[in-house]
Design an enzyme around this catalytic site. Structure first.
Site, short mmCIF file in Angstrom:
data_model
loop_
_atom_site.label_atom_id
_atom_site.label_comp_id
_atom_site.label_asym_id
_atom_site.label_seq_id
_atom_site.Cartn_x
_atom_site.Cartn_y
_atom_site.Cartn_z
N LYS A 77 -61.26 34.54 76.62
CA LYS A 77 -61.27 33.11 76.28
C LYS A 77 -60.85 32.96 74.82
CE LYS A 77 -64.76 31.36 79.50
NZ LYS A 77 -64.93 32.56 80.35
N ASP A 133 -73.21 30.88 80.50
CA ASP A 133 -72.68 31.52 81.70
C ASP A 133 -73.72 32.42 82.36
OD1 ASP A 133 -70.38 31.09 83.07
OD2 ASP A 133 -69.25 32.74 82.23
N ASP A 160 -61.16 37.04 83.88
CA ASP A 160 -62.14 36.01 83.51
C ASP A 160 -62.77 35.37 84.74
OD1 ASP A 160 -63.65 34.57 81.69
OD2 ASP A 160 -62.20 32.94 81.54
N GLU A 201 -64.66 36.90 86.80
CA GLU A 201 -65.40 38.13 87.04
C GLU A 201 -66.72 37.91 87.76
OE1 GLU A 201 -67.06 36.97 82.96
OE2 GLU A 201 -65.87 36.19 84.61
N ARG A 237 -67.53 36.23 90.37
CA ARG A 237 -67.43 36.36 91.83
C ARG A 237 -67.29 37.83 92.26
NH1 ARG A 237 -62.35 32.51 91.83
NH2 ARG A 237 -63.64 31.75 90.11
#
Length: 224
Positions: free
Chosen positions: A6, A16, A76, A78, A80
């Protein structure tokens, strides 16, 4: 974000962890309440996603614990990938009768529903009804979102069973469809994307989801 790092707002990535925080908070509450007639298994998928000599790279092929191969189109996306193995574990190893999963999975869900409402994806309508009833009690708003089967085409890979990222549009839906590949068709399963309401720019972490999970689990005992 790993190698697809990011470029802004990195200091906010603490939010997150919101899905894990919600279920850990629920675990503490459920343990204190000790509801009769229900066994709850709380599982957290936690790992680093850092740039180093062992990090996953864009284009890598991973093999999930159920044998499915996944092309990593973007590092990014990641969450899942870790969620995939956790869902297989809950379904196949533990044999959970029902599975609900909370995660800050997509920015697309925030675009669709804003920062007050979480999206819920599930094929089992009775499970959706249970969650919507619970959300009305805990004042944590949910909205039932579609699992559009045609969007599975966006997850097709030329070199693996599926990709970890869909196209530009419908990102929250394709993320939910990705997770469906790791739970048996007969197991009631709900994916809840809490990316929006889990964090307040004014107050910080909101704790969204902890009450939802706690109340839902307690109701499972009374419904048996």
């Amino acid at each position: 974000g790993g190698y697809n790092i990011k470029t802004s707002s990195m200091h906010l990535m603490k939010f997150d962890c919101g899905g894990a925080a919600a279920v850990l908070g629920a675990a503490r509450a459920i343990a204190a309440l000790a509801p009769d007639g229900v066994e709850a298994n709380i599982i957290v998928a936690a790992c680093e996603n850092m740039i180093n000599d062992r990090a996953v790279l864009p284009g890598d092929i991973l093999t999930a614990s159920n044998g499915k191969t996944i092309e990593v189109e973007n590092t990014d996306a990641e969450g899942r990938l870790t969620m995939a193995d956790v869902l297989v574990y809950a379904d196949k190893e533990i044999g959970c009768k029902k599975i609900i999963e909370l995660s800050t999975l997509t920015g697309a869900c925030m675009v669709a529903l804003g920062n007050k409402i979480a999206g819920v994806w599930a094929k089992d309508e009775s499970l959706v009804d249970e969650l919507l009833r619970t959300s009305s009690v805990t004042a944590e708003k949910l909205w039932h979102m579609p699992l559009e089967k045609d969007y599975n085409d966006l997850l097709k890979s030329k070199i693996a069973d599926l990709k970890n990222l869909g196209g530009r549009y419908g990102g929250a839906i394709t993320a939910a469809l990705f997770l469906q590949h790791f739970v048996g068709k007969k197991t009631p399963f709900a994916h809840i994307d809490i990316a929006g309401p889990v964090w307040s720019d004014k107050l910080g972490a909101t704790g969204f989801g902890a009450r939802l999970v706690t109340d839902w689990v307690c109701r499972q005992g009374t419904s048996e």
